[in-house]
Design a protein around this motif. Structure first.
Motif, mmCIF file in Angstrom:
data_model
loop_
_atom_site.group_PDB
_atom_site.id
_atom_site.type_symbol
_atom_site.label_atom_id
_atom_site.label_comp_id
_atom_site.label_asym_id
_atom_site.label_seq_id
_atom_site.Cartn_x
_atom_site.Cartn_y
_atom_site.Cartn_z
ATOM 1 N N ALA A 261 0.838 -1.289 -0.113
ATOM 2 C CA ALA A 261 0.027 -0.089 -0.134
ATOM 3 C C ALA A 261 0.708 1.190 -0.207
ATOM 4 C CB ALA A 261 -1.024 -0.155 1.080
ATOM 5 N N ARG A 262 1.904 1.283 0.736
ATOM 6 C CA ARG A 262 2.884 2.514 0.780
ATOM 7 C C ARG A 262 3.210 2.441 -0.492
ATOM 8 N NH1 ARG A 262 4.955 0.126 6.351
ATOM 9 N NH2 ARG A 262 3.821 1.683 7.722
ATOM 10 N N ARG A 263 3.898 1.601 -1.138
ATOM 11 C CA ARG A 263 4.398 1.804 -2.391
ATOM 12 C C ARG A 263 3.449 2.292 -3.382
ATOM 13 N NH1 ARG A 263 8.562 -3.699 -3.237
ATOM 14 N NH2 ARG A 263 9.792 -3.323 -1.107
ATOM 15 N N ILE A 264 2.249 1.625 -3.577
ATOM 16 C CA ILE A 264 1.145 2.455 -4.458
ATOM 17 C C ILE A 264 1.160 3.778 -4.247
ATOM 18 C CG2 ILE A 264 -1.261 2.376 -4.800
ATOM 19 C CD1 ILE A 264 -1.187 -0.634 -4.496
ATOM 20 N N LEU A 265 1.016 4.395 -3.052
ATOM 21 C CA LEU A 265 0.917 5.802 -2.797
ATOM 22 C C LEU A 265 2.175 6.423 -3.295
ATOM 23 C CD1 LEU A 265 -1.200 5.665 0.460
ATOM 24 C CD2 LEU A 265 -1.940 5.944 -1.866
ATOM 25 N N ALA A 266 3.386 5.897 -2.981
ATOM 26 C CA ALA A 266 4.530 6.391 -3.456
ATOM 27 C C ALA A 266 4.770 6.556 -4.835
ATOM 28 C CB ALA A 266 5.573 5.819 -2.918
ATOM 29 N N ARG A 267 4.010 5.640 -5.597
ATOM 30 C CA ARG A 267 4.272 5.637 -7.038
ATOM 31 C C ARG A 267 3.167 6.699 -7.543
ATOM 32 N NH1 ARG A 267 6.640 2.549 -10.633
ATOM 33 N NH2 ARG A 267 6.151 2.352 -12.998
ATOM 34 N N ALA A 268 2.110 6.652 -6.998
ATOM 35 C CA ALA A 268 1.106 7.823 -7.288
ATOM 36 C C ALA A 268 1.790 9.052 -7.377
ATOM 37 C CB ALA A 268 -0.079 7.545 -6.573
ATOM 38 N N ILE A 269 2.552 9.246 -6.181
ATOM 39 C CA ILE A 269 2.899 10.780 -5.746
ATOM 40 C C ILE A 269 3.971 10.972 -6.877
ATOM 41 C CG2 ILE A 269 4.285 12.037 -4.144
ATOM 42 C CD1 ILE A 269 2.901 10.499 -2.006
ATOM 43 N N ASN A 270 5.007 10.191 -6.930
ATOM 44 C CA ASN A 270 6.112 10.274 -7.898
ATOM 45 C C ASN A 270 5.747 10.499 -9.368
ATOM 46 O OD1 ASN A 270 7.807 9.952 -5.652
ATOM 47 N ND2 ASN A 270 8.079 7.828 -6.160
#
Length: 276
Positions: A261-270
């Motif tokens: 979940a953290r990686r999904i949100l980080a990728r969305a931000i990036n």
């Protein structure tokens, strides 16, 4: 290891090096990287014209990667000599096979440059770990069509499953970003391109190579988290504030899923597609 100035692309668009009239269009296509091609996209008779055009490409709005010919080819040295004064963000080495191939790139340029190792021969798998851990390598990419030709198999997902898995695994072990999947040959069927990109994303690839501007959006949509994935990730993190194992919509949410979940949100931000 990953260069601090290198940003791994999601949709990298190839443009033949001898078609400078297409350079600006490619940069404006939505692709997050333009790959100016000196290899397969250029006929041997047009190679000198392509080198001059690529060296003076003039693209400023997106990163530029230049695909050069294989280290074993006659064109390899000429490509690098022509690019010594050129501006680019990295090179993509066709048919990269060994760490020595990567070192020859640096030696001929006179400095270490970020290199995407294009893996498209059986020989590359003899010491794939050594290739991807070579100084200057910042990412791997799969040349599925050439690899299938070398192996004598169809360029299907089943036939190349081992090779794709090995490339993802060895990229991870080398500390590199996820690799780029090979091209989709159809550019008039966005759904087919999107499907291929989704399969690659599910296998652990981080992006896909494109050969036509129409492929860019379907590829990006497959690798950038959609609204449903972002909503799930937010809900999962909210549910797990206590750090305990909980359930969300009938699914057990434990540490691996929290990290996902953290990686999904980080990728969305990036990728600039949401504000978290």
């Amino acid at each position: 290891m990953l260069s601090s100035s290198f940003r791994a692309p999601i949709a990298a668009l190839f443009v033949p090096g001898d078609r400078p009239e297409r350079f600006a269009k490619a940069a404006a296509s939505g692709a997050d990287t333009v790959v100016l091609d000196l290899e397969d996209g250029v006929a041997p008779a047009a190679r000198d014209v392509a080198r001059r055009s690529v060296a003076l490409h003039g693209i400023q709005s997106v990163p530029v990667i230049i695909r050069i010919n294989a280290a074993a080819s006659e064109a390899f040295e000429g490509d690098l000599i022509a690019l010594r004064a050129a501006r680019f963000d990295g090179l993509m080495l066709a048919k990269a096979e060994t760490a020595a191939d990567i070192q020859r790139v640096h030696d001929l340029l006179g400095y270490q440059v970020p290199v995407i190792a294009l893996v498209e021969t059986a020989n590359a798998f003899i010491d794939l770990a050594g290739l991807l851990q070579a100084p200057g390598v910042v990412q791997a990419a799969l040349g599925a069509l050439d690899l299938a030709l070398d192996l004598g198999c169809q360029p299907s997902w089943g036939a190349l499953a081992y090779c794709r898995g090995a490339l993802v695994l060895q990229s991870r072990l080398a500390g590199l970003p996820p690799p780029l999947d090979g091209i989709a040959t159809r550019f008039d069927d966005p759904e087919a391109v999107h499907h291929e990109a989704l399969m690659a994303a599910g296998l652990g690839f981080g992006g896909k190579l494109a050969i036509h501007p129409r492929q860019v959006l379907p590829i990006k949509q497959a690798f950038v988290p959609d609204a449903q994935a972002i909503a799930w990730a937010r809900a999962a993190l909210k549910a797990c504030d206590s750090g305990a194992v909980v359930q969300l919509d009938g699914e057990m949410i434990d540490r691996p899923l929290i990290e996902r979940a953290r990686r999904i949100l980080a990728r969305a931000i990036n990728t600039g597609d949401c504000a978290v």
